[in-house]
Write a protein that holds these residues in place. Structure first.
Motif, short mmCIF file in Angstrom:
data_model
loop_
_atom_site.label_atom_id
_atom_site.label_comp_id
_atom_site.label_asym_id
_atom_site.label_seq_id
_atom_site.Cartn_x
_atom_site.Cartn_y
_atom_site.Cartn_z
N VAL A 121 34.67 38.12 40.86
CA VAL A 121 35.09 39.27 40.05
C VAL A 121 34.34 40.53 40.49
O VAL A 121 34.94 41.61 40.61
N ASP A 122 33.04 40.40 40.76
CA ASP A 122 32.26 41.57 41.22
C ASP A 122 32.76 42.06 42.58
O ASP A 122 32.78 43.27 42.83
N ARG B 272 35.85 44.00 41.99
CA ARG B 272 35.49 45.27 41.34
C ARG B 272 34.94 46.26 42.37
O ARG B 272 35.34 47.44 42.38
N THR B 273 34.05 45.81 43.22
CA THR B 273 33.45 46.69 44.23
C THR B 273 34.50 47.23 45.20
O THR B 273 34.51 48.41 45.54
N SER C 123 37.76 47.48 44.67
CA SER C 123 38.67 48.36 43.95
C SER C 123 38.02 49.73 43.70
O SER C 123 38.68 50.77 43.81
N ALA C 124 36.72 49.73 43.39
CA ALA C 124 36.02 50.98 43.15
C ALA C 124 35.99 51.85 44.40
O ALA C 124 35.91 53.08 44.32
N GLN D 283 40.76 37.81 34.99
CA GLN D 283 39.47 38.50 35.05
C GLN D 283 39.41 39.43 36.26
O GLN D 283 38.93 40.57 36.16
N ASP E 97 41.70 42.49 35.70
CA ASP E 97 41.12 43.44 34.75
C ASP E 97 39.97 44.22 35.38
O ASP E 97 39.82 45.43 35.16
N ALA E 98 39.14 43.53 36.19
CA ALA E 98 38.02 44.20 36.84
C ALA E 98 38.51 45.22 37.86
O ALA E 98 37.98 46.33 37.96
N ALA E 99 39.55 44.84 38.60
CA ALA E 99 40.12 45.76 39.59
C ALA E 99 40.71 46.99 38.93
O ALA E 99 40.52 48.13 39.39
N ALA F 197 39.98 48.27 35.89
CA ALA F 197 38.93 49.10 35.28
C ALA F 197 38.21 49.93 36.34
O ALA F 197 37.93 51.12 36.12
N ALA F 198 37.93 49.33 37.50
CA ALA F 198 37.24 50.07 38.56
C ALA F 198 38.14 51.15 39.15
O ALA F 198 37.69 52.26 39.44
#
Length: 385
Positions: free
Chosen positions: A258-259, A262-263, A265-266, A297, A300-302, A304-305
């Motif tokens: 997930v991290d 997220r990274t 996508s950010a 999960q 959603d993380a992607a 949000a970022a």
């Protein structure tokens, strides 16, 4: 029928059929009767040896049997007609008889120093799958050692190409193509991959990685990919449940996956491809349902970022590639069963039903029947041919 009767025909009477590559190294037996000789392992060194031997034999007027005897002396060269298997009726191999001048066991050939042999694109044409992409190999083998993965075992010991060798191939690629594809079983574990991708971006070209380990995703790697306008990142959780993932040797936590998403996508990555398997040893339907939860999960993380970026306009998209587990020869899981079609289809349907309500998530999967044929070729013997 394979036997001791070898042709004494002069060379040149018919083509001499030579085989090799990953599939035949994995298990040459189903196709053994179609080849005069098969290279087991990596070809860079042994191909020149074979070519020199063939040309010398032809010049000397040797026949096919004499050439095969000469080739059998080389490490990594398997002459199928020099071996005969005895099988139990409708059962497994019982014993192997060596019929001629050949080793009891053929030793896999591998290149100790892969920097001696740059492996890059040779022919570029718009009529191929990768079109204007120039590909270069970063290394062979993988340090993770997943119990189902051929590449993690067949390409041991692990070898990484030096930064100098890769930069030399990059220079050639930047002059001939619009993008550079870094390929290998563990591309993202190369210590210089972020710097190399940044070099490509600085030249106004696009860097592409065949896949990325979730635990190897760093802000530096993510930014170097987005700077080069990288569009899609492939990650391979393999299993939805963390405990099952560790049992199969994929030592990566849910939080790392997930991290990683997220990274990326950010940094601006908008498309993700996630690889999973169903039918893994010890897997239950609860484990299959966990694929859906992990996907949600990650999505959603992607999202949000992505929303934190000033130019946010399009939500990230996730494509699941969910395929049946195929037991492969040469891996710790080679003796595990291939799940029956009915149960495989049920587990694939579980994932399909689970993601139906998840926006921006799609799924693709391989036919269980196609996977079954891959299993047969992976573990079959000469009777399969």
């Amino acid at each position: 029928e394979v036997g001791p009767r070898e042709s004494r025909r002069p060379l040149g009477t018919r083509p001499f059929i030579l085989g090799g590559g990953a599939a035949l190294t994995l298990n040459p037996e189903p196709l053994a009767n179609f080849f005069d000789a098969i290279v087991i392992g990596e070809a860079e060194e042994v191909l020149q040896e074979i070519a020199d031997c063939f040309l010398s034999a032809r010049e000397a007027g040797l026949d096919e049997l004499s050439l095969k005897r000469e080739l059998a002396r080389f490490e990594g060269v398997y002459i199928p007609s020099f071996y005969r298997g005895e099988y139990r009726e409708e059962g497994p191999l019982q014993r192997v008889e060596v019929l001629d001048h050949a080793p009891e066991r053929v030793k896999r050939r591998f290149v100790k120093n892969i920097d001696r042999f740059p492996t890059t694109t040779v022919i570029q044409t718009p009529n191929t799958e990768f079109k204007s992409m120039y590909m270069t190999e970063t290394g062979r083998g993988c340090e993770i050692g997943c119990k189902f993965c051929v590449a993690g075992y067949m390409y041991r010991p692990i070898r990484k190409r030096s930064e100098a060798t890769l930069r030399a191939s990059l220079q050639a690629g930047l002059e001939s193509g619009d993008s550079i594809g870094f390929v290998g079983a563990a591309v993202s574990s190369h210590p210089k991959i972020a710097d190399l991708a940044a070099t490509v971006a600085a030249q106004g070209k696009r860097a592409a990685l065949s896949s990325i380990m979730s635990q190897k995703v760093t802000p530096e790697l993510a930014s170097s990919l987005t700077e080069s306008e990288y569009k899609t990142v492939a990650l391979a959780p393999e299993a939805g449940d963390e405990r099952l993932r560790f049992r199969i040797g994929k030592r990566v936590c849910d939080s790392q996956i997930v991290d990683g998403v997220r990274t990326l996508s950010a940094s601006g990555i908008r498309n993700f491809k996630l690889y999973f398997m169903v039918g893994l040893p010890s897997e239950s339907r609860v484990d299959v349902e966990a694929i859906v939860r992990l996907t949600e999960q990650a999505r959603d993380a992607a999202l949000a970022a992505a929303k934190q970026r000033p130019n946010f306009s399009v939500a990230p998209r996730l494509i699941l590639s969910v395929n049946p587990f195929i037991p492969k020869a040469g891996t710790p899981f080679q003796r595990h069963p291939f799940l029956d079609f009915k149960e495989l289809k049920a587990r694939l349907q579980l994932v399909k039903d689970g993601i139906r309500t998840l926006s921006n998530v799609d799924m693709k999967h391989e036919s269980p029947r196609e996977s079954y044929f891959q299993t047969v070729l992976s573990r079959g013997d000469r009777r399969v041919g």
